[in-house]
Design a protein around this motif. Sequence first.
Motif, short mmCIF file in Angstrom:
data_model
loop_
_atom_site.label_atom_id
_atom_site.label_comp_id
_atom_site.label_asym_id
_atom_site.label_seq_id
_atom_site.Cartn_x
_atom_site.Cartn_y
_atom_site.Cartn_z
N GLN A 1 0.88 -1.17 0.00
CA GLN A 1 0.00 0.00 0.00
C GLN A 1 0.91 1.21 0.00
O GLN A 1 1.47 1.61 1.02
CB GLN A 1 -0.94 -0.05 1.21
CG GLN A 1 -1.94 -1.19 1.09
CD GLN A 1 -3.09 -1.10 2.06
OE1 GLN A 1 -3.02 -1.63 3.16
NE2 GLN A 1 -4.16 -0.42 1.66
N GLU B 1 -0.07 -1.04 -5.02
CA GLU B 1 -1.27 -0.19 -5.10
C GLU B 1 -0.92 1.22 -4.63
O GLU B 1 -0.52 1.42 -3.48
CB GLU B 1 -2.39 -0.77 -4.24
CG GLU B 1 -3.74 -0.13 -4.47
CD GLU B 1 -4.32 -0.44 -5.84
OE1 GLU B 1 -5.22 0.31 -6.27
OE2 GLU B 1 -3.87 -1.42 -6.48
N ASP C 1 -9.13 -1.70 0.57
CA ASP C 1 -8.11 -2.53 -0.08
C ASP C 1 -7.46 -3.48 0.92
O ASP C 1 -7.22 -4.66 0.62
CB ASP C 1 -7.04 -1.65 -0.73
CG ASP C 1 -7.56 -0.91 -1.95
OD1 ASP C 1 -8.66 -1.23 -2.42
OD2 ASP C 1 -6.85 0.00 -2.43
#
Length: 215
Positions: free
Chosen positions: A38, A61, A89
Amino acid sequence: FTLASEDLTYRTIASIQSEVGDGKTFFCCTAPGPHLFQNIDIGTEGVIEQFRKEGKEIYDEKYIWRPGDIEEADLQATAVEVRDKWEADFRYAIDNGIRSVTWDTESRIWQVYRYADFGAPNGDSINDYDALNQRYETLINLAKERDINLFLVRSMKDDWTQSGAVSKRTGKKSMTVSGRKVWGYEHLPSIVFMQLEFRYSKEEKEYYIDIGKCR
Protein backbone atom coordinates in the motif's frame (compact mmCIF):
# COMPACT_ATOMS: atom_id res chain seq x y z
CA PHE A 1 -10.35 -20.68 31.12
CA THR A 2 -8.64 -21.47 27.82
CA LEU A 3 -5.29 -23.25 27.97
CA ALA A 4 -2.66 -21.23 26.07
CA SER A 5 -1.52 -22.73 22.79
CA GLU A 6 1.99 -24.11 22.44
CA ASP A 7 1.95 -23.63 18.64
CA LEU A 8 4.07 -20.84 17.19
CA THR A 9 2.54 -18.26 14.84
CA TYR A 10 4.69 -17.68 11.76
CA ARG A 11 4.10 -14.03 11.01
CA THR A 12 5.21 -10.68 12.34
CA ILE A 13 3.90 -7.16 12.81
CA ALA A 14 6.92 -4.87 12.48
CA SER A 15 7.67 -1.16 12.41
CA ILE A 16 10.61 -0.21 10.19
CA GLN A 17 12.31 3.17 10.29
CA SER A 18 15.36 4.83 8.77
CA GLU A 19 16.50 7.64 6.57
CA VAL A 20 15.79 7.50 2.83
CA GLY A 21 17.75 4.84 0.95
CA ASP A 22 18.71 2.63 3.88
CA GLY A 23 17.07 -0.55 2.56
CA LYS A 24 13.54 -0.54 4.02
CA THR A 25 11.70 -1.26 0.75
CA PHE A 26 14.14 -3.99 -0.27
CA PHE A 27 13.73 -5.71 3.08
CA CYS A 28 9.94 -5.60 2.89
CA CYS A 29 10.01 -7.10 -0.62
CA THR A 30 11.69 -10.23 0.77
CA ALA A 31 8.54 -11.10 2.76
CA PRO A 32 6.43 -14.07 1.60
CA GLY A 33 3.93 -13.47 -1.19
CA PRO A 34 1.31 -12.77 -2.25
CA HIS A 35 2.35 -9.34 -1.01
CA LEU A 36 0.43 -6.06 -1.15
CA PHE A 37 2.36 -2.78 -1.05
CA GLN A 38 0.00 0.00 0.00
CA ASN A 39 2.13 2.70 -1.50
CA ILE A 40 1.35 6.28 -0.49
CA ASP A 41 5.00 7.35 -0.50
CA ILE A 42 5.47 6.39 -4.18
CA GLY A 43 9.00 5.20 -3.39
CA THR A 44 9.20 1.60 -4.64
CA GLU A 45 10.58 2.36 -8.10
CA GLY A 46 13.92 0.74 -8.79
CA VAL A 47 13.49 -1.86 -6.06
CA ILE A 48 10.23 -3.73 -6.46
CA GLU A 49 10.83 -4.50 -10.15
CA GLN A 50 13.70 -6.90 -9.50
CA PHE A 51 11.50 -9.03 -7.23
CA ARG A 52 8.76 -9.10 -9.87
CA LYS A 53 11.28 -10.26 -12.47
CA GLU A 54 12.15 -13.13 -10.14
CA GLY A 55 8.48 -14.12 -10.15
CA LYS A 56 7.41 -12.88 -6.72
CA GLU A 57 3.71 -11.99 -6.53
CA ILE A 58 3.80 -8.37 -5.35
CA TYR A 59 0.98 -5.88 -5.89
CA ASP A 60 1.90 -2.18 -5.85
CA GLU A 61 -1.27 -0.19 -5.10
CA LYS A 62 -0.62 3.57 -5.24
CA TYR A 63 -2.54 6.25 -3.31
CA ILE A 64 -2.15 9.92 -4.21
CA TRP A 65 -1.91 12.23 -1.20
CA ARG A 66 -0.19 15.58 -1.73
CA PRO A 67 -1.78 18.03 0.75
CA GLY A 68 0.33 20.89 -0.58
CA ASP A 69 -1.40 20.56 -3.97
CA ILE A 70 -4.95 20.40 -2.56
CA GLU A 71 -7.19 23.37 -1.87
CA GLU A 72 -7.72 23.81 1.87
CA ALA A 73 -11.49 23.43 1.47
CA ASP A 74 -10.96 20.03 -0.20
CA LEU A 75 -8.36 18.57 2.17
CA GLN A 76 -10.72 16.69 4.47
CA ALA A 77 -12.85 15.20 1.68
CA THR A 78 -9.72 14.06 -0.17
CA ALA A 79 -8.30 12.51 2.99
CA VAL A 80 -11.55 10.64 3.64
CA GLU A 81 -11.48 9.26 0.09
CA VAL A 82 -7.87 8.06 0.44
CA ARG A 83 -8.48 6.60 3.91
CA ASP A 84 -11.61 4.71 2.85
CA LYS A 85 -9.90 3.19 -0.20
CA TRP A 86 -6.89 2.24 1.95
CA GLU A 87 -9.11 0.42 4.44
CA ALA A 88 -11.22 -1.29 1.76
CA ASP A 89 -8.11 -2.53 -0.08
CA PHE A 90 -6.51 -3.78 3.13
CA ARG A 91 -9.62 -5.68 4.21
CA TYR A 92 -10.12 -7.15 0.72
CA ALA A 93 -6.49 -8.31 0.60
CA ILE A 94 -6.56 -10.13 3.92
CA ASP A 95 -9.91 -11.71 3.03
CA ASN A 96 -8.53 -13.02 -0.26
CA GLY A 97 -5.30 -14.85 0.41
CA ILE A 98 -2.68 -12.11 0.88
CA ARG A 99 0.31 -13.25 2.97
CA SER A 100 2.13 -9.98 3.58
CA VAL A 101 1.22 -6.28 3.53
CA THR A 102 3.51 -3.26 3.62
CA TRP A 103 2.33 0.25 4.51
CA ASP A 104 4.73 2.59 2.75
CA THR A 105 4.67 4.79 4.68
CA GLU A 106 2.82 4.44 7.95
CA SER A 107 3.82 8.02 8.72
CA ARG A 108 1.96 9.35 5.68
CA ILE A 109 -1.21 7.31 6.09
CA TRP A 110 -1.39 8.38 9.74
CA GLN A 111 -1.36 11.95 8.47
CA VAL A 112 -4.25 11.09 6.13
CA TYR A 113 -6.27 9.67 9.03
CA ARG A 114 -5.85 12.89 11.03
CA TYR A 115 -6.89 15.07 8.10
CA ALA A 116 -9.89 12.79 7.49
CA ASP A 117 -11.09 13.20 11.09
CA PHE A 118 -10.09 16.77 11.85
CA GLY A 119 -9.64 18.50 8.50
CA ALA A 120 -6.17 19.43 9.71
CA PRO A 121 -2.99 17.70 10.99
CA ASN A 122 -4.22 17.70 14.60
CA GLY A 123 -7.39 17.72 16.69
CA ASP A 124 -8.41 20.36 19.18
CA SER A 125 -7.91 18.16 22.25
CA ILE A 126 -6.57 14.81 23.35
CA ASN A 127 -10.14 13.48 23.57
CA ASP A 128 -10.53 13.92 19.82
CA TYR A 129 -8.10 11.06 19.24
CA ASP A 130 -9.94 8.24 21.04
CA ALA A 131 -12.15 7.12 18.14
CA LEU A 132 -9.38 7.81 15.62
CA ASN A 133 -6.83 5.70 17.48
CA GLN A 134 -9.28 2.81 17.80
CA ARG A 135 -10.10 2.90 14.09
CA TYR A 136 -6.40 2.94 13.16
CA GLU A 137 -5.44 0.12 15.51
CA THR A 138 -8.34 -2.04 14.31
CA LEU A 139 -6.57 -2.56 10.96
CA ILE A 140 -3.30 -3.53 12.63
CA ASN A 141 -5.10 -5.93 14.95
CA LEU A 142 -6.83 -7.53 11.96
CA ALA A 143 -3.41 -8.50 10.60
CA LYS A 144 -2.63 -10.19 13.93
CA GLU A 145 -5.92 -12.08 13.94
CA ARG A 146 -5.53 -13.29 10.34
CA ASP A 147 -1.81 -14.20 10.69
CA ILE A 148 -0.74 -11.68 8.05
CA ASN A 149 2.77 -10.19 7.98
CA LEU A 150 2.42 -6.43 8.31
CA PHE A 151 5.36 -4.08 7.78
CA LEU A 152 4.81 -0.47 8.86
CA VAL A 153 7.47 1.68 7.20
CA ARG A 154 8.08 4.96 9.05
CA SER A 155 9.76 8.19 7.93
CA MET A 156 12.22 10.51 9.64
CA LYS A 157 11.98 14.28 10.06
CA ASP A 158 13.95 17.11 11.65
CA ASP A 159 13.59 17.46 15.42
CA TRP A 160 13.24 21.17 16.22
CA THR A 161 14.01 22.54 19.70
CA GLN A 162 14.53 25.94 21.30
CA SER A 163 18.14 26.75 22.11
CA GLY A 164 20.59 29.60 22.58
CA ALA A 165 20.01 33.00 24.11
CA VAL A 166 16.57 34.56 24.48
CA SER A 167 15.87 37.07 21.69
CA LYS A 168 15.25 40.64 22.87
CA ARG A 169 12.82 41.09 19.98
CA THR A 170 10.65 38.00 20.47
CA GLY A 171 11.40 37.07 24.09
CA LYS A 172 12.03 33.48 22.98
CA LYS A 173 14.97 31.26 22.18
CA SER A 174 15.75 30.44 18.56
CA MET A 175 14.39 27.27 16.96
CA THR A 176 17.16 24.98 15.75
CA VAL A 177 17.39 21.43 14.42
CA SER A 178 18.71 19.20 17.21
CA GLY A 179 18.60 15.94 15.30
CA ARG A 180 16.27 13.58 13.50
CA LYS A 181 13.26 11.64 14.78
CA VAL A 182 10.71 9.17 13.49
CA TRP A 183 7.14 10.32 12.94
CA GLY A 184 3.81 8.54 12.69
CA TYR A 185 1.31 7.01 15.09
CA GLU A 186 2.79 7.60 18.55
CA HIS A 187 1.36 4.43 20.12
CA LEU A 188 2.68 2.14 17.38
CA PRO A 189 5.65 0.79 19.42
CA SER A 190 3.25 -0.70 21.97
CA ILE A 191 1.25 -2.73 19.42
CA VAL A 192 3.92 -4.07 17.05
CA PHE A 193 5.95 -7.22 17.70
CA MET A 194 9.22 -5.93 16.27
CA GLN A 195 10.93 -2.55 15.91
CA LEU A 196 13.63 -2.41 13.27
CA GLU A 197 15.88 0.56 12.51
CA PHE A 198 17.87 0.45 9.28
CA ARG A 199 21.13 2.29 8.70
CA TYR A 200 23.86 2.37 6.08
CA SER A 201 27.53 2.76 7.01
CA LYS A 202 29.33 4.84 4.36
CA GLU A 203 32.69 3.88 5.85
CA GLU A 204 32.03 0.13 5.77
CA LYS A 205 29.64 0.25 2.80
CA GLU A 206 27.33 -2.12 4.64
CA TYR A 207 23.66 -2.08 5.61
CA TYR A 208 22.70 -2.77 9.22
CA ILE A 209 19.47 -3.49 11.07
CA ASP A 210 19.28 -2.45 14.72
CA ILE A 211 16.63 -4.49 16.53
CA GLY A 212 14.66 -2.82 19.27
CA LYS A 213 11.57 -4.49 20.71
CA CYS A 214 11.38 -8.09 19.50
CA ARG A 215 9.08 -10.97 20.38
